[in-house]
Design a protein around this motif. Sequence first.
Motif, mmCIF file in Angstrom:
data_model
loop_
_atom_site.group_PDB
_atom_site.id
_atom_site.type_symbol
_atom_site.label_atom_id
_atom_site.label_comp_id
_atom_site.label_asym_id
_atom_site.label_seq_id
_atom_site.Cartn_x
_atom_site.Cartn_y
_atom_site.Cartn_z
ATOM 1 N N VAL A 61 -3.060 -2.889 -13.747
ATOM 2 C CA VAL A 61 -4.127 -2.582 -12.801
ATOM 3 C C VAL A 61 -3.864 -1.192 -12.230
ATOM 4 N N LYS A 62 -4.841 -0.657 -11.540
ATOM 5 C CA LYS A 62 -4.697 0.659 -10.937
ATOM 6 C C LYS A 62 -4.041 0.511 -9.554
ATOM 7 N N GLY A 63 -3.139 1.414 -9.251
ATOM 8 C CA GLY A 63 -2.434 1.358 -7.978
ATOM 9 C C GLY A 63 -2.486 2.694 -7.258
ATOM 10 N N TYR A 64 -2.599 2.636 -5.948
ATOM 11 C CA TYR A 64 -2.611 3.844 -5.115
ATOM 12 C C TYR A 64 -1.546 3.678 -4.039
ATOM 13 N N GLU A 65 -0.647 4.652 -3.967
ATOM 14 C CA GLU A 65 0.424 4.610 -2.980
ATOM 15 C C GLU A 65 0.069 5.511 -1.806
ATOM 16 N N THR A 66 0.071 4.942 -0.616
ATOM 17 C CA THR A 66 -0.276 5.695 0.584
ATOM 18 C C THR A 66 0.890 6.572 1.008
ATOM 19 N N ASP A 67 0.616 7.456 1.962
ATOM 20 C CA ASP A 67 1.657 8.374 2.437
ATOM 21 C C ASP A 67 2.812 7.641 3.112
ATOM 22 N N ASP A 68 2.531 6.460 3.696
ATOM 23 C CA ASP A 68 3.595 5.721 4.378
ATOM 24 C C ASP A 68 4.268 4.683 3.476
ATOM 25 N N GLY A 69 4.028 4.774 2.146
ATOM 26 C CA GLY A 69 4.748 3.921 1.213
ATOM 27 C C GLY A 69 4.097 2.595 0.894
#
Length: 318
Positions: A61-69
């Motif tokens: 699946v597609k994943g997006y990592e935010t700036d805070d982890g």
Amino acid sequence: MRAMWSGAISFGLVSVPIKLYSATTNHDIRFHQVHAADGGRIKYKRTCSMDGEEVDYADIVKGYETDDGELITLDDADLDSLPQVSGHEIDVIEFVPADQIDPMLFEKSYYLEPEAKAAKPYALLREALVQTDRMAVVRFALRQRESIALLRVRGNAIVLQTMLWPDEVREPEFDILDTEVELRPQELTMAASLVESLGADFDPTQFHDEYRDAVEEMIERKRTTGESRPAPVEKTASDEGDSMTDLLSALQASVDAARAKSGGSAAAKEEPEEAADETAARSRSSRSSGTKKAAPRKAATKADDEPAAPRKRTRKPA
């Protein structure tokens, strides 16, 4: 060329049916990574960085990592719920002076070919852009995503020039550029003189990719001097024999292994049988020495000696 999109340019009450073609191509020489020993292609597997296991494409699946982890995952259902733009119209928003367009925004170019019945309005739009020295800012949907683009003229063709969104262009945040530099008039004069001495009208046909030419020359030299070899052909399932052949081979190997094992242990097999007979004899002797005598064995009758008649089987009707 093969059209990759069809639609219509729409401005005011005018509609110009067109087809869209890619205006550029890539002539880079593409190499494959191969095994130096046998020329086999190098393949890559999709593996998980956590457990090292290979992952099927269906489980990705597609994943997006935010700036805070934090990790946010999106599956196909999530992506399908997003607004998707579709349509076959290139809507003109406005006409702007050509010198106001920053070339940094340019992305990819496409030729627009008019339908036979739209040759006149196509030519009318083209000449209007030339005479006014303007470009048309348009919106259109390509691959289900809305894009911003320009309509500009190249020769007799109208070019659709896709553009980056303004927030996709970075600013040159270099502190040294804010430093004041003193330039003397003599230096400016000499620099301008150098520029004028190298001045020319731009002719793109005078330029070519020297690196690509050198690579092509090397490949041709290796081919003509016998330094090439036939590309290996990967084995497919049909090349490795059918399932019946594999089964027969496995059965033959099993039979050979069983024969070798039984031949080496035939003598060992008889010894346990003799020991079992001796143990049974000692058991009968101990039972006969008890207080109660064993009853004599009943003589066998004729019926006991004859084999039992075979049992008849009745077939059920189908």
